[in-house]
Structure formats: C-alpha cells, structure tokens
Design an enzyme around this catalytic site. Structure first.
Site, PDB file in Angstrom:
ATOM      1  CG  ASP A 271      -2.057   1.064   1.510  1.00 42.59           C
ATOM      2  OD1 ASP A 271      -1.534   2.156   0.732  1.00 42.59           O
ATOM      3  OD2 ASP A 271      -2.923   1.088   2.158  1.00 42.59           O
TER       4      ASP A 271
ATOM      5  CG  ASN B 139       0.364   4.567 -13.455  1.00 37.47           C
ATOM      6  OD1 ASN B 139      -0.065   5.316 -14.252  1.00 37.47           O
ATOM      7  ND2 ASN B 139      -0.227   3.209 -13.319  1.00 37.47           N
TER       8      ASN B 139
ATOM      9  CE1 TYR C 259      -6.325  11.222  -9.895  1.00 35.60           C
ATOM     10  CE2 TYR C 259      -6.878  13.049 -11.139  1.00 35.60           C
ATOM     11  CZ  TYR C 259      -6.477  11.966 -11.087  1.00 35.60           C
ATOM     12  OH  TYR C 259      -5.717  11.376 -12.161  1.00 35.60           O
TER      13      TYR C 259
ATOM     14  CE  LYS D  96      -2.932  11.788 -10.107  1.00 37.91           C
ATOM     15  NZ  LYS D  96      -2.029  10.718 -10.214  1.00 37.91           N
TER      16      LYS D  96
END
Length: 259
Positions: free
Chosen positions: A60, A87, A153, A157
C-alpha cells in the site's frame, strides 16, 4: 545478436506502481517492448496476473514502512530500479461537496501525492548510497493544470508537479531526472463507475476527436524515461489530445459549426 532498442532502455530495470490498472498495464507493455526489465507493484498482487514482470510487489503506497521494505527487497535482489514510474492513483471525490465525507480529502492526498513520496524517497536514497542517478516519471493529470472536477485529486496531482521539480533541481547534480506526464481522459476501467456515455460525450472536447488510449500516455512515459530525453527534467508534458490548447466546443458554438 539482438539490436538494441533505439530508446536505449535495453536491460534497464523499471519499477511501475499501479501496474495492474489499465494505464499501468500499458506502461508495463511499453517498457517491455523497449527492452526493459519491469517490476510491477500494486496494492493487490492478483492485479498483476498475466503481466510480463521480473518481480511482483504488493504494498500500500500510503504505508511508508511498507514502501521502504519493498525497495529494500529489490535492493537485496540486485533489482534496484534505473527508472521509477509513479503511476498509482485514484479518485472518487468528484466535487467540493463530495469532499465533505469524513476523511475524503486526506485519503485522496495520501493516495495521489504522499504515496508517490513514500516510494520515491527510498529509491533516491538507494541511488545516492550507490553513487548513481536514475529517472523518475510521475503520472499527474490535466486536472493539475486547470479545473475539471475532482478537487482533492487535482490538488494532489498538482503537488506531484512541484515535487518533481524539487527532485529535478536538488538531485540533478547527482544524475537524477524527474518529469511529469499530465494525461487527459484515458479510456480505462477507472471510468467504470460512470455511465459509459460520459466518455463519448467527453470526446467532443478533445481536438483530436477521441479519448486517449492508455498507449498514448505509456509511450510518452517511455520516452521521458529514455536517454532520448536526457536533456529534459522538471518538465510537465500534457498528453491530452489538445485539450489544454483550447476549447473546441466554444469555438464551434461562437464562431460556427463548420469549423
């Protein structure tokens, strides 16, 4: 005698996180085609079934100790990566309102930003100990560059871009390169929780007239990891079918439908 691949990755070892997903599988295939040896990592080792991997790791990425153990394991095996592809990532919080769910913000940042740090830090330490460099590629998103929803998110990012630039600047003198790809919408199972018509509707916003294939992104990652990109570091490469270049539906609506 086999001919070396023009990308110069023959015999290089690559570690890909999130290797079992749709984009991850395309990345693995692209590196294998380029002559590299690939270690795949995913949270669930069954996700790695059927992939042409030299090593399979299950951990994890939000667990810093588990990440360190995995990198230590590769070092013991003599398989310290020459290339690290961060990724792994996921999002389910589509809007600011959805972030009101308890722990959602922290969970999205842990998966999409902090997890990449947990993997990268021990890899760069092994490189430093060995007196060598390496190449890192992060999978970010166009969400990091302008708003398309998924706010936590997107923040995570965007953080990857800042982190990659820090690595490029501070570790460049040690032979480390770090770059970022920022994909648009990619046709993978990550969209399975949505109505399939959503992707078809999204295609009209892309100047190339289609949603991206995983291979579009994977091939760019291989290029950035290769000696062909030896002079590129700290860069962000949108792989977005022209999405960031401009708003084609707006142009059609305002200027004319014949465009």
């Amino acid at each position: 005698m086999s001919t070396p691949h023009p990308f110069g990755l023959t015999g290089k070892h690559v570690l890909v996180t999130g290797a079992g997903g749709g984009l991850g599988r395309a990345i693995v295939a692209a590196f294998v085609s380029a002559g590299a040896y690939v270690t795949g990592a995913d949270q669930d080792i069954t996700q790695l079934a059927g992939l042409p991997l030299h090593h399979r790791l299950a951990f994890d990425i939000t667990d810093a100790a588990a990440c360190r153990r995995a990198i230590d394991e590769l070092e013991v095996l003599g398989a310290t990566p020459d290339v690290l592809v961060n990724n792994a990532g996921a999002s389910r919080a589509d809007s600011l309102a959805s972030l009101e769910e308890e722990g959602m913000w922290d969970a999205e940042l842990a998966t999409n930003l902090t997890g990449a740090y947990h993997v990268t830090a021990p890899v760069t330490k092994v490189w430093d100990k060995a007196g060598r460099g390496g190449t890192i590629v992060f999978t970010s998103s166009v969400n990091a560059l302008t708003h398309y929803g998924n706010p936590a998110y997107a923040a995570a990012k965007a953080g990857l871009i800042a982190y990659a630039r820090a690595l490029a600047v501070e570790l460049g003198c040690k032979g480390v390169r770090a770059n970022v790809v920022a994909p648009g919408s990619v046709r993978t199972a990550a969209w399975a929780h949505r109505d399939p018509a959503v992707l078809d509707a999204a295609a009209r916003h892309y100047p190339i007239g289609r949603i991206l294939a995983p291979e579009d992104v994977a091939n760019t990652i291989v290029f950035l990891a290769s000696p062909l990109a030896a002079g590129i570091t700290g860069a962000v490469i949108p792989v977005d079918g022209g999405l960031m270049a401009g708003n084609m539906p707006f142009v059609r609506d305002i200027i004319g439908s014949d465009i």
